[in-house]
Design a protein around this motif. Structure first.
Motif, PDB file in Angstrom:
ATOM      1  N   PRO A  65       0.836  -1.200   0.000  1.00  0.00           N
ATOM      2  CA  PRO A  65       0.000   0.000   0.000  1.00  0.00           C
ATOM      3  C   PRO A  65       0.879   1.262   0.000  1.00  0.00           C
ATOM      4  N   LEU A  66       0.686   2.112  -0.988  1.00  0.00           N
ATOM      5  CA  LEU A  66       1.369   3.405  -0.987  1.00  0.00           C
ATOM      6  C   LEU A  66       0.516   4.370  -0.170  1.00  0.00           C
ATOM      7  N   LEU A  67       0.350   3.998   1.070  1.00  0.00           N
ATOM      8  CA  LEU A  67      -0.476   4.712   2.041  1.00  0.00           C
ATOM      9  C   LEU A  67       0.329   4.823   3.324  1.00  0.00           C
ATOM     10  N   LEU A  68      -0.005   5.800   4.151  1.00  0.00           N
ATOM     11  CA  LEU A  68       0.827   6.084   5.318  1.00  0.00           C
ATOM     12  C   LEU A  68       0.316   5.455   6.611  1.00  0.00           C
ATOM     13  N   SER A  69      -0.892   4.919   6.585  1.00  0.00           N
ATOM     14  CA  SER A  69      -1.389   4.257   7.794  1.00  0.00           C
ATOM     15  C   SER A  69      -2.441   3.234   7.408  1.00  0.00           C
ATOM     16  N   VAL A  70      -2.751   2.374   8.346  1.00  0.00           N
ATOM     17  CA  VAL A  70      -3.872   1.457   8.191  1.00  0.00           C
ATOM     18  C   VAL A  70      -5.151   2.282   8.071  1.00  0.00           C
ATOM     19  N   GLY A  71      -6.097   1.795   7.321  1.00  0.00           N
ATOM     20  CA  GLY A  71      -7.377   2.483   7.177  1.00  0.00           C
ATOM     21  C   GLY A  71      -8.307   1.637   6.342  1.00  0.00           C
ATOM     22  N   PHE A  72      -9.363   2.247   5.825  1.00  0.00           N
ATOM     23  CA  PHE A  72     -10.356   1.494   5.062  1.00  0.00           C
ATOM     24  C   PHE A  72      -9.718   0.805   3.858  1.00  0.00           C
ATOM     25  N   THR A  74      -6.671  -0.246   3.367  1.00  0.00           N
ATOM     26  CA  THR A  74      -5.841  -1.411   3.709  1.00  0.00           C
ATOM     27  C   THR A  74      -6.663  -2.510   4.367  1.00  0.00           C
ATOM     28  N   ALA A  75      -7.528  -2.120   5.305  1.00  0.00           N
ATOM     29  CA  ALA A  75      -8.253  -3.115   6.089  1.00  0.00           C
ATOM     30  C   ALA A  75      -9.405  -3.757   5.327  1.00  0.00           C
ATOM     31  N   PRO A 132      -8.651   2.163  15.012  1.00  0.00           N
ATOM     32  CA  PRO A 132      -7.651   2.385  16.071  1.00  0.00           C
ATOM     33  C   PRO A 132      -6.223   2.086  15.633  1.00  0.00           C
ATOM     34  N   ALA A 133      -6.058   1.141  14.716  1.00  0.00           N
ATOM     35  CA  ALA A 133      -4.708   0.843  14.217  1.00  0.00           C
ATOM     36  C   ALA A 133      -4.137   2.022  13.450  1.00  0.00           C
ATOM     37  N   ALA A 134      -4.991   2.775  12.765  1.00  0.00           N
ATOM     38  CA  ALA A 134      -4.529   3.961  12.039  1.00  0.00           C
ATOM     39  C   ALA A 134      -4.058   5.030  13.017  1.00  0.00           C
ATOM     40  N   VAL A 135      -4.797   5.205  14.107  1.00  0.00           N
ATOM     41  CA  VAL A 135      -4.388   6.165  15.134  1.00  0.00           C
ATOM     42  C   VAL A 135      -3.034   5.772  15.714  1.00  0.00           C
ATOM     43  N   ALA A 136      -2.851   4.488  15.956  1.00  0.00           N
ATOM     44  CA  ALA A 136      -1.563   4.012  16.471  1.00  0.00           C
ATOM     45  C   ALA A 136      -0.442   4.272  15.475  1.00  0.00           C
ATOM     46  N   ASP A 137      -0.723   4.088  14.178  1.00  0.00           N
ATOM     47  CA  ASP A 137       0.284   4.358  13.153  1.00  0.00           C
ATOM     48  C   ASP A 137       0.700   5.825  13.158  1.00  0.00           C
ATOM     49  N   VAL A 138      -0.271   6.720  13.247  1.00  0.00           N
ATOM     50  CA  VAL A 138       0.046   8.157  13.232  1.00  0.00           C
ATOM     51  C   VAL A 138       0.790   8.540  14.504  1.00  0.00           C
TER      52      VAL A 138
END
Length: 225
Positions: A65-72, A74-75, A132-138
């Motif tokens: 994923p060329l994305l910076l955090s977990v989110g919709f 990715t999940a 919550p995983a995205a919040v942890a990533d940030v």
């Protein structure tokens, strides 16, 4: 040999599309013997589902994923596309890697012309997700960045979760910041980068953009998967 599928969300920004294309080209240079193809999870083509169907018949596949955090994306989008196939795997998003913080710190240094002043405050401006995983990533990204710059850091989000970027900027000012710098925790120009620009910060760093260190993170996520 395993194919690397570099998967991003689409953008209506020509600059953003070009930045991602150039970044993928850097990955190809770092992995000259690996097939590297692009795919998208929303409005642009080719779609991830189409690319996986084509590539999995030829080889094993790793979707990065060329994305910076977990989110919709990715999940749900990427996970759903990968799950049915034994020879398709997904790598982690990019944002928690320490090299991303190094690039972001460089963008901030360029924004302040290498001169930090007392009263500076940085708002790490992220896209945002209720996951919550995205919040942890940030939070992890903010911790990495805090080791590299001399200013305090708080976090603001463009969507889905509070505080929003503008609220975080205003809060920093209420708490006594004399200059608020928004750190664009976004990969390329586009919708989210525009929201950061309009956040009311005194200065806004450029998106992470095309940088060999980000290409190295993509390669690392690929090999780890």
């Amino acid at each position: 040999m395993t194919t690397l599928v570099a998967c991003s969300h689409g953008t209506d920004s020509p600059e953003g599309r070009r930045a991602v294309e150039l970044l993928v080209d850097l990955v190809r240079q770092l992995l000259p013997e690996t097939r590297v193809v692009q795919a998208f999870v929303d409005v642009q083509e080719p779609t991830l589902l189409e690319v996986i169907e084509q590539e999995r018949s030829l080889d094993d596949v790793v979707v990065v994923p060329l994305l910076l955090s977990v989110g919709f994306h990715t999940a749900v989008d990427i996970a759903d596309a990968v799950r049915p196939h034994d020879n398709v795997r997904a790598g982690k998003p990019l944002g928690t890697h320490p090299l991303i913080a190094e690039v972001l710190a460089d963008r901030l240094r360029a924004t302040v012309s290498d001169t930090w002043v007392p009263g500076d405050h940085v708002v790490l401006a992220a896209a945002g997700s209720s996951n919550p995983a995205a919040v942890a990533d940030v939070n992890a990204a903010a911790e990495h960045l805090a080791r590299l710059i001399p200013a305090p850091i708080t976090i603001g989000y463009a969507s889905a979760i509070d505080p929003r970027i503008g609220e975080a900027v205003a809060s920093a000012r209420r708490d006594g910041a004399s200059r608020v710098i928004a750190a664009s925790h976004v990969l390329a120009p586009g919708y989210f980068a525009g929201l950061v620009q309009r956040s009311g910060a005194d200065l806004v760093s450029a998106p992470l953009g095309v940088d060999v260190r980000i290409a190295e993170v993509i390669v690392d996520r690929f090999t780890a998967a």
